[in-house]
Design a protein around this motif. Structure first.
Motif, mmCIF file in Angstrom:
data_model
loop_
_atom_site.group_PDB
_atom_site.id
_atom_site.type_symbol
_atom_site.label_atom_id
_atom_site.label_comp_id
_atom_site.label_asym_id
_atom_site.label_seq_id
_atom_site.Cartn_x
_atom_site.Cartn_y
_atom_site.Cartn_z
ATOM 1 N N LEU A 257 -8.582 7.193 65.435
ATOM 2 C CA LEU A 257 -8.030 8.447 64.543
ATOM 3 C C LEU A 257 -6.428 8.591 65.012
ATOM 4 O O LEU A 257 -6.315 8.572 65.857
ATOM 5 C CB LEU A 257 -8.976 9.643 64.701
ATOM 6 N N TYR A 258 -5.648 8.660 63.719
ATOM 7 C CA TYR A 258 -4.404 8.964 64.031
ATOM 8 C C TYR A 258 -3.907 10.173 63.083
ATOM 9 O O TYR A 258 -4.725 10.539 62.288
ATOM 10 C CB TYR A 258 -3.421 7.784 63.827
ATOM 11 N N LEU A 259 -2.861 11.028 63.716
ATOM 12 C CA LEU A 259 -2.223 11.805 62.967
ATOM 13 C C LEU A 259 -0.613 11.445 63.039
ATOM 14 O O LEU A 259 0.100 11.106 64.159
ATOM 15 C CB LEU A 259 -2.257 13.365 63.826
ATOM 16 N N TRP A 260 0.171 11.620 62.280
ATOM 17 C CA TRP A 260 1.797 11.431 62.317
ATOM 18 C C TRP A 260 2.318 12.521 61.550
ATOM 19 O O TRP A 260 1.729 13.087 60.722
ATOM 20 C CB TRP A 260 2.070 10.228 61.224
ATOM 21 N N ARG A 261 3.478 13.238 62.338
ATOM 22 C CA ARG A 261 3.942 14.326 61.945
ATOM 23 C C ARG A 261 5.600 14.359 62.387
ATOM 24 O O ARG A 261 5.780 13.819 63.386
ATOM 25 C CB ARG A 261 3.312 15.843 62.235
ATOM 26 N N GLY A 262 6.253 14.911 61.763
ATOM 27 C CA GLY A 262 7.865 15.368 62.042
ATOM 28 C C GLY A 262 8.749 14.109 61.876
ATOM 29 O O GLY A 262 9.569 13.899 62.528
ATOM 30 N N GLY A 263 8.398 13.227 60.759
ATOM 31 C CA GLY A 263 9.087 12.219 60.345
ATOM 32 C C GLY A 263 8.702 11.682 59.128
ATOM 33 O O GLY A 263 7.726 12.114 58.514
ATOM 34 N N PRO A 264 9.352 10.705 58.587
ATOM 35 C CA PRO A 264 8.763 10.087 57.353
ATOM 36 C C PRO A 264 7.529 9.457 57.496
ATOM 37 O O PRO A 264 7.101 8.560 58.654
ATOM 38 C CB PRO A 264 9.998 8.742 57.001
ATOM 39 N N LEU A 265 6.451 9.858 56.700
ATOM 40 C CA LEU A 265 5.166 9.500 56.870
ATOM 41 C C LEU A 265 4.688 8.126 56.352
ATOM 42 O O LEU A 265 3.616 7.613 56.651
ATOM 43 C CB LEU A 265 4.178 10.875 56.198
ATOM 44 N N ALA A 266 5.350 7.524 55.773
ATOM 45 C CA ALA A 266 5.214 6.073 55.097
ATOM 46 C C ALA A 266 6.264 4.979 55.818
ATOM 47 O O ALA A 266 6.257 4.100 55.023
ATOM 48 C CB ALA A 266 5.184 6.366 53.610
ATOM 49 N N ALA A 267 7.014 5.481 56.847
ATOM 50 C CA ALA A 267 8.090 4.607 57.030
ATOM 51 C C ALA A 267 7.565 3.400 57.934
ATOM 52 O O ALA A 267 6.424 3.627 58.624
ATOM 53 C CB ALA A 267 8.843 5.300 57.858
ATOM 54 N N LYS A 268 7.914 2.141 57.779
ATOM 55 C CA LYS A 268 7.812 1.128 58.516
ATOM 56 C C LYS A 268 7.967 1.368 59.941
ATOM 57 O O LYS A 268 9.223 1.659 60.277
ATOM 58 C CB LYS A 268 8.234 -0.247 57.862
ATOM 59 N N SER A 269 7.316 0.820 60.874
ATOM 60 C CA SER A 269 7.672 0.864 62.531
ATOM 61 C C SER A 269 8.523 -0.321 62.634
ATOM 62 O O SER A 269 8.821 -1.456 61.892
ATOM 63 C CB SER A 269 6.405 0.778 63.290
ATOM 64 N N THR A 270 9.436 0.009 63.650
ATOM 65 C CA THR A 270 10.424 -0.932 63.891
ATOM 66 C C THR A 270 9.707 -1.826 65.027
ATOM 67 O O THR A 270 9.356 -1.092 66.279
ATOM 68 C CB THR A 270 11.726 -0.320 64.490
#
Length: 199
Positions: A181-194
């Motif tokens: 399970l994951y949660l993303w917050r505090g940045g672009p939610l659909a951005a591609k990782s580097t």
């Protein structure tokens, strides 16, 4: 949107509410769970084939979630961030995610994204980073997790793994697949990782 998707969202919320880690509970408390539903065209990816094995090995506390994912696997919109320009076919055949809520999810949320990641057995997800803060809770055992320049540490199902903004991190599965399970917050939610490391 079917009631099965509503049940999956409810189970996701219920799982986070009983989490022992304060970080996961605090993240859950900050989400407005009355999210509008979207109608998304179903899409699959090759790693979905691991769901049956994941059902066999998932932690008991995760079984309600895993059962709902399994039951709805053909109706969900699975995705991949990367293409053959980024990784070889072995990685792409064993990697994928479904965003339950977020800017691309089955439920609309512009502030937080949440869903599930699958990695097949014997796969390295190399070092990468992104602006968004990330919280993972593995629902299966046996995956190695690395943060920064440290060594891989095998983490158990139910542990909370926190990746602050822009910190390098990597994962390496063993003989069994990973569902997290994951949660993303505090940045672009659909951005591609580097990507910063080799596969």
């Amino acid at each position: 949107m079917t009631t099965n998707f509503e049940a999956l969202l409810d189970a996701f919320h219920a799982f986070l509410k009983i989490e022992q880690a304060s970080l996961a509970r605090d993240a859950a408390a900050a989400i407005d769970w009355a999210m509008p539903a979207r109608t998304l065209e179903p899409k699959t990816v090759p790693c979905v084939r691991h769901i049956d094995r994941i059902q066999d090995i998932a932690a008991a506390t995760a079984q309600p979630l895993v059962r709902l994912i399994a039951d709805n696997r053909k109706a969900l919109r699975w995705g991949q961030t990367y293409t053959k320009d980024d990784f070889d076919s072995n990685f792409l055949d064993n990697y994928g995610w479904v965003e339950l809520f977020g800017t691309r999810g089955h439920f609309a949320n512009d502030a937080v994204a949440g869903g599930f990641l699958i990695l097949g057995p014997e796969v390295v997800y190399p070092s990468h980073h992104h602006q968004a803060e990330e919280i993972y809770i593995p629902l299966t055992d046996g995956t190695g997790w690395r943060k920064g320049e440290g060594a891989f540490q095998v983490r158990g199902a139910g542990e909370t793994i926190h990746h602050p903004s822009n910190i390098n991190h990597a994962m390496k599965t063993g003989v069994e697949p990973l569902l997290a399970l994951y949660l993303w917050r505090g940045g672009p939610l659909a951005a591609k990782s580097t990507i910063t490391g080799a596969a």
